[in-house]
Design an enzyme around this catalytic site. Structure first.
Site, PDB file in Angstrom:
ATOM      1  CB  SER A 180      -0.954  -0.011   1.195  1.00  7.91           C
ATOM      2  OG  SER A 180      -0.252  -0.210   2.403  1.00  7.91           O
ATOM      3  CG  HIS A 208      -3.731  -0.672  -2.366  1.00  7.43           C
ATOM      4  ND1 HIS A 208      -4.228   0.609  -2.379  1.00  7.43           N
ATOM      5  CD2 HIS A 208      -3.482  -0.961  -1.073  1.00  7.43           C
ATOM      6  CE1 HIS A 208      -4.250   1.085  -1.140  1.00  7.43           C
ATOM      7  NE2 HIS A 208      -3.805   0.145  -0.331  1.00  7.43           N
ATOM      8  CE  LYS A 240      -7.546   1.017   0.686  1.00  3.89           C
ATOM      9  NZ  LYS A 240      -6.988   0.080   1.634  1.00  3.89           N
TER      10      LYS A 240
HETATM   11  C1  LIG Z   1      -7.004  -0.102   3.072  1.00  2.00           C
HETATM   12  C2  LIG Z   1      -6.391  -1.396   3.383  1.00  2.00           C
HETATM   13  C3  LIG Z   1      -6.982  -2.272   4.309  1.00  2.00           C
HETATM   14  C4  LIG Z   1      -8.156  -1.878   5.134  1.00  2.00           C
HETATM   15  O1  LIG Z   1      -9.328  -1.828   4.401  1.00  2.00           O
HETATM   16  P1  LIG Z   1     -10.534  -0.923   4.917  1.00  2.00           P
HETATM   17  O2  LIG Z   1     -11.703  -1.436   4.190  1.00  2.00           O
HETATM   18  O3  LIG Z   1     -10.167   0.479   4.569  1.00  2.00           O
HETATM   19  O4  LIG Z   1     -10.616  -1.134   6.406  1.00  2.00           O
HETATM   20  C5  LIG Z   1      -6.403  -3.508   4.477  1.00  2.00           C
HETATM   21  N1  LIG Z   1      -5.303  -3.867   3.813  1.00  2.00           N
HETATM   22  C6  LIG Z   1      -4.686  -3.042   2.935  1.00  2.00           C
HETATM   23  C7  LIG Z   1      -3.454  -3.501   2.221  1.00  2.00           C
HETATM   24  C8  LIG Z   1      -5.211  -1.778   2.707  1.00  2.00           C
HETATM   25  O5  LIG Z   1      -4.599  -0.951   1.880  1.00  2.00           O
END
Ligand SMILES: *Cc1c(COP(=O)(O)O)cnc(C)c1O
Length: 392
Positions: A180, A208, A240
């Site tokens: 990330s 991602h 995302k």
């Molecule tokens: C954003 C993210 C999460 C968390 O997801 P949410 O739905 O925002 O709680 C978990 N793992 C990774 C790699 C992320 O980038």
């Protein structure tokens, strides 16, 4: 932290002095590149809304229609009477899309990671985790009480060493798919081979990659053609690229049934609103039907990488919409981010403890909703911001 105002204040002062203090910005209007932030018009390069779906008319329409039909709150957990037909259909469609037998929805990605790791791991077990894994995977590992052994980023020899020295019978390889804060990908084929050889679990968090990678947008595992047998646990988020909210675990029928019985963050929490599930079904259609969104994103990424190279900026080895520029010191990263902000561009400075000390960076992210002229403007402003820092 003690219940003592002086201690709280001292902590906050120290954070400020270290250039590590964080404050939320106030955004007006919908999620899109041009936003009003803290009262000022800004062009943003920091959102995870990679495909521009968070504010898509079809997604909004599905959300509104479902709200008219189902109301707002789901009213209860999935196992009471909060599991709507919209949740059910979304799970079935996501299972089809990812090529897995079953899917289980969670209210957030953080909770999905907590739920699944804690359902399969306990004291005496071992978790081998990439050093750059997302915070939610680290927290999930710690909560499970299994032995957490981190290995150097994407270093397969270091991982192999973990297997040769462990005495645990139940082992889990845990990794981000697309990292990330770095934007690079895990060597999932090698991870799958190692997992199979050692009879270990393999869980990939594709927060991602989902929606972005693979011919159909089903993520890193589609791109690398990895089956459910090779990667038994896939996690992806919906907040995302999908532009809505929530997350899911995809895997075998038996795994999902096991999670329904044991994953505490599934059992003991209110189901996501049904309208979110309905909106996500509309997003899924767009992800599947509108290939051009990924193609345009790829061409914007290429434009940026070529431009940044000409400027001599230090990029990281990433082909994804996450394109961090390595700066080093937190103070310098903040200073550049501040200069860009003064000129109407929002690029986040990522600092410790989110990344390792001395690797502070500007985390630039792109969306299908950006245009070539946006990238050009970003490159121009980056060039002058870096120059002015050098001259200081
Ligand atoms: C954003 C993210 C999460 C968390 O997801 P949410 O739905 O925002 O709680 C978990 N793992 C990774 C790699 C992320 O980038």
């Amino acid at each position: 932290m003690q219940n003592d105002p002086k201690k709280l204040q001292a902590f906050l002062k120290q954070r400020q002095a270290q250039h590590l203090y964080r404050t939320p910005l106030i955004c007006e209007g919908a999620q899109q590149p041009a936003m009003k932030i803290n009262g000022k018009n800004m062009l943003t390069f920091c959102s995870n809304d990679y495909l521009g779906l968070a504010n898509h008319p079809k997604v909004i329409k599905a959300f509104k229609q479902a709200a008219d039909k189902y109301g707002v709150g789901s009213g209860a957990a999935h196992l009471i009477n909060g599991h709507s037909i919209e949740h059910q259909k979304l799970e079935e469609e996501l299972a089809d899309f990812t090529g897995r037998e079953r899917v289980l929805l969670f209210s957030t990605g953080y909770m999905a990671n907590m739920g699944v790791v804690n359902a399969i791991m306990e004291r005496g077990d071992a978790i081998f985790a990439d050093r750059l894994n997302h915070a939610s995977l680290i927290d999930a590992s710690l909560l499970s009480k299994a032995k957490l052994q981190r290995y150097a980023h994407n270093n397969m020899n270091a991982l192999i060493k973990r297997f040769t020295t462990t005495s645990s019978e139940n082992t889990l390889i845990l990794s981000d798919g697309v990292f990330s804060m770095d934007g690079d990908c895990a060597p999932v084929n090698e991870l799958a081979t190692l997992a199979e050889k050692n009879k270990a679990w393999l869980m990939i968090d594709d927060a991602h990659g989902f929606g972005i990678l693979g011919k159909n947008g089903a993520g890193l595992l589609e791109q690398q053609n990895l089956s459910q047998q090779q990667v038994p646990i896939l996690m992806a988020t919906l907040g995302k690229a999908f532009g809505t909210a929530g997350a899911f675990i995809a895997g075998s029928d038996d795994l999902i049934e096991y999670l329904i019985q044991t994953a505490r963050t599934y059992i003991y929490t209110t189901a996501m609103p049904p309208a979110i599930a309905a909106a996500t079904r509309a997003s899924l259609k767009l992800v599947q039907q509108e290939q051009w969104r990924r193609e345009k994103l790829d061409s914007l990424i290429l434009q940026f990488k070529q431009g940044a190279k000409q400027l001599g900026l230090e990029l990281m080895p990433s082909d994804t919409p996450i394109q961090p520029i390595l700066v080093g010191e937190s103070k310098k990263a903040i200073s550049i981010s501040g200069k860009l902000q003064q000129q109407g561009l929002l690029v986040t400075a990522i600092r410790p403890p989110t990344v390792e000390k001395g690797t502070s960076r500007l985390r630039v992210t792109f969306s299908t909703s950006h245009n070539e002229s946006d990238i050009k403007l970003l490159l121009d402003k980056l060039s002058s911001a870096f120059k002015s820092i050098k001259n200081q």
